[in-house]
Design a protein around this motif. Structure first.
Motif, PDB file in Angstrom:
ATOM      1  N   LEU A 132      80.575  64.951  81.778  1.00  0.00           N
ATOM      2  CA  LEU A 132      80.627  66.233  81.072  1.00  0.00           C
ATOM      3  C   LEU A 132      79.222  66.754  80.801  1.00  0.00           C
ATOM      4  O   LEU A 132      78.920  67.933  81.052  1.00  0.00           O
ATOM      5  CB  LEU A 132      81.383  66.083  79.758  1.00  0.00           C
ATOM      6  N   ARG A 247      87.951  73.037  81.122  1.00  0.00           N
ATOM      7  CA  ARG A 247      88.945  72.447  80.216  1.00  0.00           C
ATOM      8  C   ARG A 247      89.277  71.027  80.648  1.00  0.00           C
ATOM      9  O   ARG A 247      89.149  70.666  81.823  1.00  0.00           O
ATOM     10  CB  ARG A 247      90.223  73.287  80.169  1.00  0.00           C
ATOM     11  N   PHE A 248      89.694  70.252  79.658  1.00  0.00           N
ATOM     12  CA  PHE A 248      90.078  68.868  79.923  1.00  0.00           C
ATOM     13  C   PHE A 248      91.538  68.832  80.349  1.00  0.00           C
ATOM     14  O   PHE A 248      92.418  69.274  79.612  1.00  0.00           O
ATOM     15  CB  PHE A 248      89.865  68.015  78.678  1.00  0.00           C
ATOM     16  N   PRO A 252      90.742  64.042  76.304  1.00  0.00           N
ATOM     17  CA  PRO A 252      89.293  63.896  76.136  1.00  0.00           C
ATOM     18  C   PRO A 252      88.906  62.761  75.207  1.00  0.00           C
ATOM     19  O   PRO A 252      87.817  62.185  75.345  1.00  0.00           O
ATOM     20  CB  PRO A 252      88.864  65.248  75.549  1.00  0.00           C
ATOM     21  N   PRO A 255      89.990  58.611  76.957  1.00  0.00           N
ATOM     22  CA  PRO A 255      89.833  58.440  78.403  1.00  0.00           C
ATOM     23  C   PRO A 255      90.211  57.016  78.802  1.00  0.00           C
ATOM     24  O   PRO A 255      89.887  56.055  78.105  1.00  0.00           O
ATOM     25  CB  PRO A 255      88.350  58.729  78.642  1.00  0.00           C
ATOM     26  N   ASN A 260      90.195  60.346  85.195  1.00  0.00           N
ATOM     27  CA  ASN A 260      90.091  61.278  84.071  1.00  0.00           C
ATOM     28  C   ASN A 260      89.553  62.581  84.642  1.00  0.00           C
ATOM     29  O   ASN A 260      88.637  62.570  85.465  1.00  0.00           O
ATOM     30  CB  ASN A 260      89.169  60.719  82.999  1.00  0.00           C
ATOM     31  N   MET A 262      88.585  66.920  84.459  1.00  0.00           N
ATOM     32  CA  MET A 262      88.284  68.240  83.912  1.00  0.00           C
ATOM     33  C   MET A 262      88.512  69.268  85.009  1.00  0.00           C
ATOM     34  O   MET A 262      88.441  68.943  86.201  1.00  0.00           O
ATOM     35  CB  MET A 262      86.833  68.329  83.448  1.00  0.00           C
TER      36      MET A 262
END
Length: 332
Positions: A132, A247-248, A252, A255, A260, A262
């Motif tokens: 991120l 956006r996830f 978030p 995890p 995982n 986004m």
């Protein structure tokens, strides 16, 4: 081999005990708790030979290298101060405390001891959060304009009311992620420069059970967060920039091992999945973070995990949020 002392026998201890068991350079040397039945069950399940109901025995044990504090939030200050006085590095569960006075006293004890301390916001140690940060630092993402997030989980019946309610059980997650995003995209000082308004509802246990906050940072960035421990099991977090939205798609704040994800959606092109795959969950990566820090002589975690100053800043945000939500004269 890093030898852990676990202080607390609640459900969160299971997650850390499993993570430590999965590490090839960590082991549990002693387990401490007041509930003798839970202590016995945990020691049997995880094959821990040495247990105690006396925290002084845990902190004085020369075979314990680091303490994991898994107690309710309102007990974190006293436990951390005792561990620091005994010269033991500490990983302490979130939230740091439930008041700024306790948070400042806890931080003071850490600074005096000058040994490692980290707040257990475990998700920040996961590679998903490092990815991120990498994405947010890319100039093609544009400038930050707004953030929205919520965390809902029906857990009020199983948490200790003295722990402070939804903000200190769940709100700390979107608050800490908001801080990370604002710091990364706007600079270290930006998160503390803000005005806010908040609302809330008191639950059956007498704590703040639902809480929302609207924030305007001095640079014009807007944020809206919501936290509840009274219903549901849901989560969302969206970052809006001048070039698109991020956006996830997966949780978030939990995890997992595996994928995982986004989703980056630019305003002028197709969406792009950003996938981080790992063999381990966030608690394992948090364990590895502590191992690395202690191996290098670090006194605190490095970002994305919370540094001591970050934990204190998050607590200021949470206590401001709580005060505003409980005051009829919001905004403040």
């Amino acid at each position: 081999m890093l030898r852990w002392g676990i202080f607390g026998t609640g459900f969160i201890s299971h997650a850390m005990l499993s993570a430590i068991r999965d590490s090839d350079i960590s082991t549990v040397a002693m387990l401490c708790g007041r509930n003798e039945a839970a202590l016995s069950d945990l020691s049997t399940q995880y094959s821990i030979k040495h247990t105690t109901t006396d925290q002084a025995e845990l902190f004085a044990n020369p075979d314990v290298d680091v303490i994991y504090i898994a107690l309710p939030n309102h007990l974190h200050r006293a436990a951390t101060e005792a561990a620091m006085a005994a010269g033991k590095p500490v990983l302490c569960e979130k939230s740091l405390t439930t008041t700024m006075a306790d948070a400042e006293a806890l931080v003071a004890s850490v600074r005096i001891a000058n040994i490692f301390f980290a707040e257990g916001l475990m998700y920040l140690a996961h590679p998903f959060m490092q990815q991120l940060v990498t994405v947010l630092r890319d100039p093609s993402v544009g400038e930050l304009r707004s953030i929205s997030g919520f965390y809902a989980a029906d857990i009020w019946k199983v948490v200790n009311p003295a722990g402070g309610g939804t903000l200190y059980n769940l709100g700390c997650y979107p608050a800490s992620l908001l801080q990370l995003v604002v710091q990364t995209m706007c600079g270290e000082e930006a998160f503390a420069q803000r005005a806010l308004a908040a609302h809330g509802n008191i639950g059956k246990d007498g704590t703040l059970q639902d809480a929302s906050i609207s924030v305007r940072f001095d640079n014009g960035v807007l944020a809206n967060l919501h936290s509840t421990d009274g219903h549901g099991m849901a989560h969302a977090f969206t970052i809006v920039t001048t070039k698109g939205t991020l956006r996830f798609a997966t949780h978030p704040w939990l995890p997992e091992a595996g994928e995982n994800r986004m989703i980056w959606q630019p305003y002028d092109g197709p969406a792009r999945d950003i996938v981080v795959e790992t063999k381990h969950d966030a608690f394992y990566h948090q364990t590895k973070m502590v191992e690395r820090a202690l191996a290098t002589g670090a006194k605190e975690a490095s970002r994305p995990s919370p540094r001591l100053s970050d934990s204190l800043e998050i607590m200021q945000f949470l206590t401001d949020w709580e005060a505003a939500a409980l005051t009829k004269d919001s905004p403040q």
